[in-house]
Scaffold this active site. Structure first.
Site, PDB file in Angstrom:
ATOM      1  N   VAL A   1      14.190  43.518  52.467  1.00 54.69           N
ATOM      2  CA  VAL A   1      15.473  43.026  51.994  1.00 54.69           C
ATOM      3  C   VAL A   1      15.606  43.184  50.478  1.00 54.69           C
ATOM      4  CG1 VAL A   1      17.120  41.175  52.297  1.00 54.69           C
ATOM      5  CG2 VAL A   1      15.186  41.309  53.824  1.00 54.69           C
ATOM      6  N   ILE A   2      14.562  42.783  49.737  1.00 56.12           N
ATOM      7  CA  ILE A   2      14.644  42.877  48.274  1.00 56.12           C
ATOM      8  C   ILE A   2      14.668  44.339  47.848  1.00 56.12           C
ATOM      9  CG2 ILE A   2      13.429  42.407  46.104  1.00 56.12           C
ATOM     10  CD1 ILE A   2      12.455  39.803  47.299  1.00 56.12           C
TER      11      ILE A   2
ATOM     12  N   GLY B   1       5.190  18.381  40.478  1.00 61.57           N
ATOM     13  CA  GLY B   1       4.799  17.221  41.280  1.00 61.57           C
ATOM     14  C   GLY B   1       3.476  17.511  41.968  1.00 61.57           C
TER      15      GLY B   1
ATOM     16  N   HIS C   1      45.820  40.568  62.282  1.00 60.39           N
ATOM     17  CA  HIS C   1      45.931  41.998  62.038  1.00 60.39           C
ATOM     18  C   HIS C   1      46.628  42.242  60.706  1.00 60.39           C
ATOM     19  CE1 HIS C   1      46.458  46.263  62.765  1.00 60.39           C
ATOM     20  NE2 HIS C   1      47.711  46.123  62.340  1.00 60.39           N
TER      21      HIS C   1
ATOM     22  N   ALA D   1      10.482  48.637  51.713  1.00 65.50           N
ATOM     23  CA  ALA D   1      11.918  48.819  51.992  1.00 65.50           C
ATOM     24  C   ALA D   1      12.409  47.646  52.836  1.00 65.50           C
ATOM     25  CB  ALA D   1      12.161  50.134  52.731  1.00 65.50           C
TER      26      ALA D   1
HETATM   27  P1  FAD Z   1      12.543  27.786  46.536  1.00 66.41           P
HETATM   28  O1  FAD Z   1      13.945  28.208  46.386  1.00 66.41           O
HETATM   29  O2  FAD Z   1      11.474  28.747  46.194  1.00 66.41           O
HETATM   30  O3  FAD Z   1      12.408  26.486  45.621  1.00 66.41           O
HETATM   31  C1  FAD Z   1      11.204  25.829  45.446  1.00 66.41           C
HETATM   32  C2  FAD Z   1      11.263  25.043  44.148  1.00 66.41           C
HETATM   33  O4  FAD Z   1      10.123  24.202  44.081  1.00 66.41           O
HETATM   34  C3  FAD Z   1      11.229  25.908  42.900  1.00 66.41           C
HETATM   35  O5  FAD Z   1      12.197  25.466  41.985  1.00 66.41           O
HETATM   36  C4  FAD Z   1       9.826  25.683  42.340  1.00 66.41           C
HETATM   37  O6  FAD Z   1       9.784  25.780  40.919  1.00 66.41           O
HETATM   38  C5  FAD Z   1       9.590  24.247  42.770  1.00 66.41           C
HETATM   39  N1  FAD Z   1       8.175  23.887  42.856  1.00 66.41           N
HETATM   40  C6  FAD Z   1       7.137  24.563  43.414  1.00 66.41           C
HETATM   41  N2  FAD Z   1       6.004  23.825  43.339  1.00 66.41           N
HETATM   42  C7  FAD Z   1       6.350  22.673  42.726  1.00 66.41           C
HETATM   43  C8  FAD Z   1       5.643  21.500  42.372  1.00 66.41           C
HETATM   44  N3  FAD Z   1       4.352  21.357  42.677  1.00 66.41           N
HETATM   45  N4  FAD Z   1       6.305  20.519  41.719  1.00 66.41           N
HETATM   46  C9  FAD Z   1       7.625  20.631  41.431  1.00 66.41           C
HETATM   47  N5  FAD Z   1       8.348  21.716  41.754  1.00 66.41           N
HETATM   48  C10 FAD Z   1       7.716  22.711  42.392  1.00 66.41           C
HETATM   49  N6  FAD Z   1      17.881  33.992  51.015  1.00 66.41           N
HETATM   50  C11 FAD Z   1      19.093  33.977  51.592  1.00 66.41           C
HETATM   51  O7  FAD Z   1      19.311  33.214  52.532  1.00 66.41           O
HETATM   52  N7  FAD Z   1      20.101  34.794  51.152  1.00 66.41           N
HETATM   53  C12 FAD Z   1      19.913  35.649  50.123  1.00 66.41           C
HETATM   54  O8  FAD Z   1      20.841  36.365  49.751  1.00 66.41           O
HETATM   55  C13 FAD Z   1      18.661  35.704  49.509  1.00 66.41           C
HETATM   56  N8  FAD Z   1      18.428  36.537  48.486  1.00 66.41           N
HETATM   57  C14 FAD Z   1      17.209  36.543  47.889  1.00 66.41           C
HETATM   58  C15 FAD Z   1      16.985  37.456  46.870  1.00 66.41           C
HETATM   59  C16 FAD Z   1      15.759  37.512  46.254  1.00 66.41           C
HETATM   60  C17 FAD Z   1      15.536  38.492  45.126  1.00 66.41           C
HETATM   61  C18 FAD Z   1      14.727  36.617  46.660  1.00 66.41           C
HETATM   62  C19 FAD Z   1      13.398  36.621  45.976  1.00 66.41           C
HETATM   63  C20 FAD Z   1      14.928  35.717  47.680  1.00 66.41           C
HETATM   64  C21 FAD Z   1      16.168  35.693  48.321  1.00 66.41           C
HETATM   65  N9  FAD Z   1      16.426  34.834  49.383  1.00 66.41           N
HETATM   66  C22 FAD Z   1      17.646  34.832  49.987  1.00 66.41           C
HETATM   67  C23 FAD Z   1      15.396  33.898  49.868  1.00 66.41           C
HETATM   68  C24 FAD Z   1      15.650  32.501  49.298  1.00 66.41           C
HETATM   69  O9  FAD Z   1      15.664  32.570  47.896  1.00 66.41           O
HETATM   70  C25 FAD Z   1      14.591  31.535  49.772  1.00 66.41           C
HETATM   71  O10 FAD Z   1      14.486  31.584  51.184  1.00 66.41           O
HETATM   72  C26 FAD Z   1      14.921  30.123  49.344  1.00 66.41           C
HETATM   73  O11 FAD Z   1      15.028  30.032  47.948  1.00 66.41           O
HETATM   74  C27 FAD Z   1      13.871  29.139  49.847  1.00 66.41           C
HETATM   75  O12 FAD Z   1      14.209  27.859  49.438  1.00 66.41           O
HETATM   76  P2  FAD Z   1      13.107  26.738  49.203  1.00 66.41           P
HETATM   77  O13 FAD Z   1      13.852  25.509  48.822  1.00 66.41           O
HETATM   78  O14 FAD Z   1      12.205  26.681  50.366  1.00 66.41           O
HETATM   79  O15 FAD Z   1      12.222  27.255  47.999  1.00 66.41           O
HETATM   80  P1  NAI Z   2      10.384  41.817  53.355  1.00 69.58           P
HETATM   81  O1  NAI Z   2       9.440  41.164  54.276  1.00 69.58           O
HETATM   82  O2  NAI Z   2      11.834  41.770  53.638  1.00 69.58           O
HETATM   83  O3  NAI Z   2      10.014  43.356  53.201  1.00 69.58           O
HETATM   84  C1  NAI Z   2       8.755  43.764  52.760  1.00 69.58           C
HETATM   85  C2  NAI Z   2       8.578  45.217  53.159  1.00 69.58           C
HETATM   86  O4  NAI Z   2       7.440  45.703  52.495  1.00 69.58           O
HETATM   87  C3  NAI Z   2       8.354  45.385  54.653  1.00 69.58           C
HETATM   88  O5  NAI Z   2       9.211  46.375  55.149  1.00 69.58           O
HETATM   89  C4  NAI Z   2       6.885  45.755  54.739  1.00 69.58           C
HETATM   90  O6  NAI Z   2       6.604  46.608  55.832  1.00 69.58           O
HETATM   91  C5  NAI Z   2       6.684  46.466  53.418  1.00 69.58           C
HETATM   92  N1  NAI Z   2       5.303  46.461  52.938  1.00 69.58           N
HETATM   93  C6  NAI Z   2       4.423  45.432  52.947  1.00 69.58           C
HETATM   94  N2  NAI Z   2       3.276  45.795  52.371  1.00 69.58           N
HETATM   95  C7  NAI Z   2       3.411  47.081  51.987  1.00 69.58           C
HETATM   96  C8  NAI Z   2       2.576  48.008  51.312  1.00 69.58           C
HETATM   97  N3  NAI Z   2       1.341  47.679  50.914  1.00 69.58           N
HETATM   98  N4  NAI Z   2       3.052  49.255  51.084  1.00 69.58           N
HETATM   99  C9  NAI Z   2       4.312  49.620  51.456  1.00 69.58           C
HETATM  100  N5  NAI Z   2       5.155  48.769  52.103  1.00 69.58           N
HETATM  101  C10 NAI Z   2       4.719  47.511  52.346  1.00 69.58           C
HETATM  102  O7  NAI Z   2      10.042  41.197  51.915  1.00 69.58           O
HETATM  103  P2  NAI Z   2      10.815  41.238  50.530  1.00 69.58           P
HETATM  104  O8  NAI Z   2      11.785  42.357  50.478  1.00 69.58           O
HETATM  105  O9  NAI Z   2       9.765  41.126  49.499  1.00 69.58           O
HETATM  106  O10 NAI Z   2      11.641  39.906  50.577  1.00 69.58           O
HETATM  107  C11 NAI Z   2      10.977  38.684  50.829  1.00 69.58           C
HETATM  108  C12 NAI Z   2      11.842  37.771  51.601  1.00 69.58           C
HETATM  109  O11 NAI Z   2      12.843  37.221  50.763  1.00 69.58           O
HETATM  110  C13 NAI Z   2      12.618  38.437  52.736  1.00 69.58           C
HETATM  111  O12 NAI Z   2      11.849  38.594  53.885  1.00 69.58           O
HETATM  112  C14 NAI Z   2      13.691  37.439  52.954  1.00 69.58           C
HETATM  113  O13 NAI Z   2      13.205  36.396  53.730  1.00 69.58           O
HETATM  114  C15 NAI Z   2      13.968  36.940  51.547  1.00 69.58           C
HETATM  115  N6  NAI Z   2      15.142  37.648  51.019  1.00 69.58           N
HETATM  116  C16 NAI Z   2      16.332  37.478  51.658  1.00 69.58           C
HETATM  117  C17 NAI Z   2      17.454  38.128  51.224  1.00 69.58           C
HETATM  118  C18 NAI Z   2      18.713  37.963  51.973  1.00 69.58           C
HETATM  119  O14 NAI Z   2      18.783  37.074  52.809  1.00 69.58           O
HETATM  120  N7  NAI Z   2      19.729  38.783  51.722  1.00 69.58           N
HETATM  121  C19 NAI Z   2      17.437  38.993  50.037  1.00 69.58           C
HETATM  122  C20 NAI Z   2      16.109  39.136  49.480  1.00 69.58           C
HETATM  123  C21 NAI Z   2      15.037  38.455  49.945  1.00 69.58           C
END
Ligand code: FAD
Ligand code: NAI
Length: 473
Positions: free
Chosen positions: A191-192, A123, A452, A189
């Site tokens: 969340v991911i 979009g 419990h 180090a």
């Molecule tokens: P997104 O989920 O990124 O969705 C955006 C959508 O918009 C996508 O489908 C994209 O293709 C689409 N889009 C982008 N631009 C356009 C365009 N111009 N036209 C049409 N479509 C478009 N969060 C948690 O709360 N719990 C977790 O356990 C967790 N685990 C995670 C694990 C990993 C490995 C990662 C990377 C993230 C994790 N997160 C987690 C974070 C979570 O995924 C995001 O915070 C969440 O998906 C954000 O939702 P959103 O709707 O803002 O965006």
């Molecule tokens: P993050 O922000 O959680 O962690 C990034 C880490 O990389 C930080 O500790 C930062 O200090 C470090 N860093 C940044 N630049 C660096 C460098 N040049 N060299 C070495 N270390 C460096 O980001 P991450 O893990 O990529 O996840 C992105 C986001 O996705 C999270 O912040 C979270 O919002 C979301 N997420 C949520 C999950 C959940 O809710 N369970 C699971 C995975 C992702």
């Protein structure tokens, strides 16, 4: 070109967008949702990062890898012997893909059920005026009285080191490694880093995590972070803090990373694959935000107020593409609130009560303020902790790592923060969210009957500990 008019056009069908679209449709608004994500067969895959390469697939692999580790290391404690334990990574990844597909299909079903018109494609804004914004998708131009941008975020690459998803992996590649790497490196180090590092360590990889900051999980309550760090190190995760990453070179053999440790000593890490998890950047490419004059901040996030209103009347933005934590449930809450505001209702998000969960083992979960935040704010508080070691259910589970920690106002006893490291912390934290939403005191929780034996008794006991009167410790 055909033109179709809607009350609301949502761009992006991640947790922010698809939930906003459903809520808008529930409120009687004619709603379209556009999403670009495409599955391997070329079809739509709504659900965004969360469903396709985030929350859902990571939790599927965390579950599978935990089963494997239990079978390999912990079943014996229960008197269960396993002979010839084997691992089929392709099947494990295939199961994860099936879980993702079920969620994609579920969202398409929900769109039909709620009469949301779905468009598969990118979009992009064409232009328009208030009450008649034009958004192009494929050959069609849609007109929307209101537009909600929910385009999410993408993994941030190290400068000069693009993801090839073979040796240099983002979260996407990290979730579809075909065979367990002998040596795996992670930069970041966060969340991911911890979740993905745990998956591949459990499956047998030697995992090294290089973190730039000197503190481990700096945003987490320090006592909880220390406890978690000890557990991860015990499990065999190598975590190096305060590092400076230098050159990263890929070759046929793998990846070589030069780095300096906290003492400034030069080091080299040789790994088969490197996951770069150093945070995420908002997605606005392809959106043509300039066509309507949407203002972005220096990170590329759409600037919004506390109610998710952008700088342009009638255009809203939610989720990862705006300020605040990048969490699926935060995106969802904003999506619901925006749909309700568009419908003339009073949508509400309490940004102080958004829980965080890190799905490692032990899990880490928290809501509200950390002890270091309270200290920095000069707030008088009381703390109470209760270890899972003293909880009967945790002993029966064989999972006694960690604790529940309560922080309450010194005078009023109002709960200011709850921090958990331990089994099922992701589920236990919900009680704290409810309590804090109702502005409960620690004593309120301490006086409530908890089943419990249950892990939730540790929550009650930590609340009792605030008043120094635990019963089982
Ligand atoms: P997104 O989920 O990124 O969705 C955006 C959508 O918009 C996508 O489908 C994209 O293709 C689409 N889009 C982008 N631009 C356009 C365009 N111009 N036209 C049409 N479509 C478009 N969060 C948690 O709360 N719990 C977790 O356990 C967790 N685990 C995670 C694990 C990993 C490995 C990662 C990377 C993230 C994790 N997160 C987690 C974070 C979570 O995924 C995001 O915070 C969440 O998906 C954000 O939702 P959103 O709707 O803002 O965006
Ligand atoms: P993050 O922000 O959680 O962690 C990034 C880490 O990389 C930080 O500790 C930062 O200090 C470090 N860093 C940044 N630049 C660096 C460098 N040049 N060299 C070495 N270390 C460096 O980001 P991450 O893990 O990529 O996840 C992105 C986001 O996705 C999270 O912040 C979270 O919002 C979301 N997420 C949520 C999950 C959940 O809710 N369970 C699971 C995975 C992702």
């Amino acid at each position: 070109m055909t033109t179709t008019s809607f009350d609301v056009i949502v761009i992006g069908a991640g947790p922010g967008g698809y939930i906003a679209a459903i809520r808008a449709a529930q409120l009687g608004l004619k709603t379209a949702c556009i999403d670009a994500w495409t599955n391997a067969a070329g079809g739509p895959a709504p659900g965004g990062t969360c469903t396709n390469v985030g929350c859902i697939p990571s939790k599927a692999l965390l579950q599978s890898s935990e089963h494997y580790e239990h079978a390999a290391k912990h079943f014996a404690d229960h008197g269960i012997g396993v002979k010839g334990l084997s691992l089929d990574v392709a099947k494990m990844v295939g199961r994860k893909d099936d879980v993702v597909k079920q969620n994609n299909d579920g969202i398409l079903y929900l769109f039909k059920k709620n009469k949301v018109t779905f468009f598969h494609g990118t979009g992009s804004f064409v232009g328009g005026t208030a009450n008649a914004w034009q958004v192009k998708v494929g050959e069609q131009v849609l007109t929307g009285k209101q537009v909600v941008v929910a385009t999410g975020s993408s993994a941030r690459a190290l400068p000069g080191l693009p993801f090839d998803e073979d040796k240099i992996l983002s979260n996407d590649g990290a979730l579809r490694i075909g065979a367990v790497p002998k040596k795996l490196g992670l930069i970041g180090a966060g969340v991911i880093g911890l979740e993905m590092g745990s998956v591949w360590r459990r499956l047998g990889a030697e995992v090294t995590v290089l973190e730039g900051l000197p503190a481990f999980l700096g945003a987490v309550d320090e006592q909880i972070a220390r406890e978690a760090q000890k557990a991860f190190v015990r499990q065999g995760l190598k975590i190096e803090l305060g590092v400076k990453v230098g050159e990263v070179k890929t070759s046929k053999k793998g990846v070589s990373v030069t780095w300096t440790n906290a003492k400034g000593e030069a080091q080299t890490l040789e790994v088969d694959k490197l996951i770069v998890s150093i945070g995420r950047v908002p997605n606005t490419t392809g959106l043509n935000a300039e066509a309507v004059g949407l203002k972005l901040d220096e990170r590329g996030a759409i600037i919004v107020d506390a109610d998710c209103r952008s700088s342009v009347p009638g255009i809203w933005a939610v989720g990862d593409v705006v300020r605040g934590p990048m969490l699926a449930h935060k995106a969802e809450e904003e999506g619901v609130a925006v749909a309700e505001r568009i419908a003339g209702q009073h949508g509400h998000v309490d940004f102080n009560l958004i829980p965080w969960v890190i799905y490692t083992s032990p899990e880490i979960a928290w809501v509200g303020q950390t002890e270091q935040q309270l200290k920095a704010a000069g707030r008088a508080y009381k703390a109470g902790t209760f270890p899972f070691m003293a909880n009967g259910r945790a002993r029966a589970l064989g999972d006694t790592t960690g604790m529940v920690k309560f922080l309450a106002d010194a005078k009023t006893d109002e709960i200011l923060g709850v921090h958990i490291v331990g089994p099922m912390a992701s589920e236990l934290i919900a009680e704290a969210c409810v309590a804090m939403a109702f502005r409960a005191s620690a004593e309120d929780i301490a006086r409530i009957c908890h089943a419990h034996p249950s892990l939730s008794e540790a929550t009650k006991e930590a609340a009792l500990a605030v008043d120094k009167r635990t019963l089982n410790f």
